[in-house]
Motif scaffolding. Structure first.
Motif, mmCIF file in Angstrom:
data_model
loop_
_atom_site.group_PDB
_atom_site.id
_atom_site.type_symbol
_atom_site.label_atom_id
_atom_site.label_comp_id
_atom_site.label_asym_id
_atom_site.label_seq_id
_atom_site.Cartn_x
_atom_site.Cartn_y
_atom_site.Cartn_z
ATOM 1 N N SER A 1 -3.709 -62.046 -140.679
ATOM 2 C CA SER A 1 -2.252 -61.279 -140.063
ATOM 3 C C SER A 1 -2.318 -60.803 -139.060
ATOM 4 O O SER A 1 -1.181 -60.551 -138.671
ATOM 5 N N ASP A 2 -3.131 -60.128 -138.838
ATOM 6 C CA ASP A 2 -3.205 -59.109 -137.190
ATOM 7 C C ASP A 2 -3.520 -59.999 -136.163
ATOM 8 O O ASP A 2 -3.302 -59.033 -135.238
ATOM 9 N N VAL A 3 -3.304 -61.339 -136.311
ATOM 10 C CA VAL A 3 -3.907 -62.091 -135.183
ATOM 11 C C VAL A 3 -2.625 -62.189 -134.376
ATOM 12 O O VAL A 3 -2.087 -62.555 -134.785
ATOM 13 N N HIS A 4 -3.293 -62.595 -132.609
ATOM 14 C CA HIS A 4 -1.323 -63.222 -132.247
ATOM 15 C C HIS A 4 -2.526 -63.895 -131.467
ATOM 16 O O HIS A 4 -3.615 -64.077 -131.210
ATOM 17 N N ILE A 5 -1.609 -64.813 -131.037
ATOM 18 C CA ILE A 5 -1.425 -65.643 -129.932
ATOM 19 C C ILE A 5 -1.920 -65.145 -128.109
ATOM 20 O O ILE A 5 -1.669 -63.731 -127.689
ATOM 21 N N GLY A 6 -2.739 -65.566 -128.510
ATOM 22 C CA GLY A 6 -3.686 -64.592 -126.977
ATOM 23 C C GLY A 6 -5.156 -64.004 -127.260
ATOM 24 O O GLY A 6 -5.568 -63.858 -126.321
ATOM 25 N N ASP A 7 -5.462 -63.980 -128.618
ATOM 26 C CA ASP A 7 -6.487 -62.915 -129.251
ATOM 27 C C ASP A 7 -7.619 -63.910 -128.444
ATOM 28 O O ASP A 7 -7.194 -65.374 -128.403
ATOM 29 N N PHE A 8 -8.940 -63.119 -128.164
ATOM 30 C CA PHE A 8 -9.763 -64.507 -128.269
ATOM 31 C C PHE A 8 -11.156 -63.982 -129.682
ATOM 32 O O PHE A 8 -11.153 -62.612 -130.235
ATOM 33 N N VAL A 9 -11.161 -64.685 -130.321
ATOM 34 C CA VAL A 9 -11.575 -65.184 -131.761
ATOM 35 C C VAL A 9 -13.221 -65.625 -131.509
ATOM 36 O O VAL A 9 -13.335 -66.329 -130.657
ATOM 37 N N CYS A 10 -14.259 -64.688 -131.960
ATOM 38 C CA CYS A 10 -15.677 -64.818 -131.715
ATOM 39 C C CYS A 10 -16.016 -65.968 -132.830
ATOM 40 O O CYS A 10 -16.296 -65.302 -134.103
ATOM 41 N N LEU A 11 -16.402 -67.514 -132.379
ATOM 42 C CA LEU A 11 -17.044 -68.318 -133.737
ATOM 43 C C LEU A 11 -17.895 -68.969 -132.728
ATOM 44 O O LEU A 11 -17.840 -68.991 -131.380
ATOM 45 N N ASP A 12 -19.340 -69.065 -133.628
ATOM 46 C CA ASP A 12 -20.575 -69.676 -133.115
ATOM 47 C C ASP A 12 -20.895 -68.669 -132.144
ATOM 48 O O ASP A 12 -21.525 -69.357 -130.810
ATOM 49 N N GLY A 13 -20.559 -67.479 -131.795
ATOM 50 C CA GLY A 13 -21.248 -66.720 -130.336
ATOM 51 C C GLY A 13 -20.836 -66.091 -129.184
ATOM 52 O O GLY A 13 -20.710 -66.271 -128.689
ATOM 53 N N LEU A 14 -19.085 -67.207 -128.888
ATOM 54 C CA LEU A 14 -18.412 -67.393 -128.161
ATOM 55 C C LEU A 14 -16.923 -66.726 -128.582
ATOM 56 O O LEU A 14 -16.761 -67.151 -129.713
ATOM 57 N N LEU B 1 -13.394 -67.225 -127.941
ATOM 58 C CA LEU B 1 -12.169 -68.661 -127.869
ATOM 59 C C LEU B 1 -10.748 -68.233 -127.899
ATOM 60 O O LEU B 1 -10.229 -66.982 -128.807
ATOM 61 N N ARG B 2 -9.957 -68.515 -126.814
ATOM 62 C CA ARG B 2 -8.236 -68.294 -126.082
ATOM 63 C C ARG B 2 -7.620 -68.976 -128.162
ATOM 64 O O ARG B 2 -8.036 -70.407 -127.982
ATOM 65 N N VAL B 3 -7.534 -68.086 -128.546
ATOM 66 C CA VAL B 3 -5.690 -68.495 -129.969
ATOM 67 C C VAL B 3 -4.687 -69.073 -128.853
ATOM 68 O O VAL B 3 -4.032 -68.299 -128.164
ATOM 69 N N ARG B 4 -4.724 -70.870 -128.468
ATOM 70 C CA ARG B 4 -3.906 -70.646 -127.703
ATOM 71 C C ARG B 4 -2.289 -71.576 -129.405
ATOM 72 O O ARG B 4 -1.297 -70.383 -128.177
ATOM 73 N N ASP B 5 -2.112 -71.270 -130.040
ATOM 74 C CA ASP B 5 -1.397 -71.177 -131.131
ATOM 75 C C ASP B 5 -1.961 -71.105 -132.211
ATOM 76 O O ASP B 5 -3.332 -70.753 -132.320
ATOM 77 N N MET B 6 -1.056 -70.855 -133.704
ATOM 78 C CA MET B 6 -1.385 -70.772 -135.207
ATOM 79 C C MET B 6 -0.228 -71.138 -135.683
ATOM 80 O O MET B 6 0.801 -71.358 -135.640
ATOM 81 N N ARG B 7 -0.648 -71.615 -137.062
ATOM 82 C CA ARG B 7 -0.455 -72.027 -138.115
ATOM 83 C C ARG B 7 -0.071 -70.888 -139.625
ATOM 84 O O ARG B 7 -1.038 -71.026 -139.428
ATOM 85 N N SER B 8 0.918 -71.075 -140.383
ATOM 86 C CA SER B 8 1.004 -70.525 -141.759
ATOM 87 C C SER B 8 -0.323 -71.463 -142.408
ATOM 88 O O SER B 8 -0.081 -72.620 -141.946
ATOM 89 N N ALA B 9 -1.139 -71.058 -142.915
ATOM 90 C CA ALA B 9 -1.871 -71.544 -143.888
ATOM 91 C C ALA B 9 -1.279 -71.735 -145.510
ATOM 92 O O ALA B 9 -2.228 -71.103 -146.146
ATOM 93 N N GLY B 10 -0.085 -70.548 -145.725
ATOM 94 C CA GLY B 10 0.364 -70.808 -147.111
ATOM 95 C C GLY B 10 0.108 -69.143 -147.530
ATOM 96 O O GLY B 10 1.197 -68.900 -148.491
#
Length: 62
Positions: free
Chosen positions: A8-21, A23-32
């Motif tokens: 709930s605290d992640v914003h568009i433009g944040d970078f998320v660490c996945l598989d050691g990289l 990655l910039r969040v370009r967009d997001m959607r609710s998942a319920g």
């Protein structure tokens, strides 16, 4: 500085660490619920964030 964020605290433009990289969040959607977000990246397929994850938020220049 990287830190752990809830879905709930992640914003568009944040970078998320996945598989050691980071990655910039370009967009997001609710998942319920606020505890789940579908994050959309340019570099890989969408990913469901459902727990605290290492993220990096760039400094905003005013």
């Amino acid at each position: 500085m990287p830190g752990h964020r809830q879905p709930s605290d992640v914003h568009i433009g944040d970078f998320v660490c996945l598989d050691g990289l980071y990655l910039r969040v370009r967009d997001m959607r609710s998942a319920g619920t606020a505890g789940h977000r579908v994050l959309i990246f340019d570099e890989r397929s969408p990913w469901v964030m459902n727990k605290p994850t290492t993220t990096y938020r760039p400094i905003e220049l005013l």
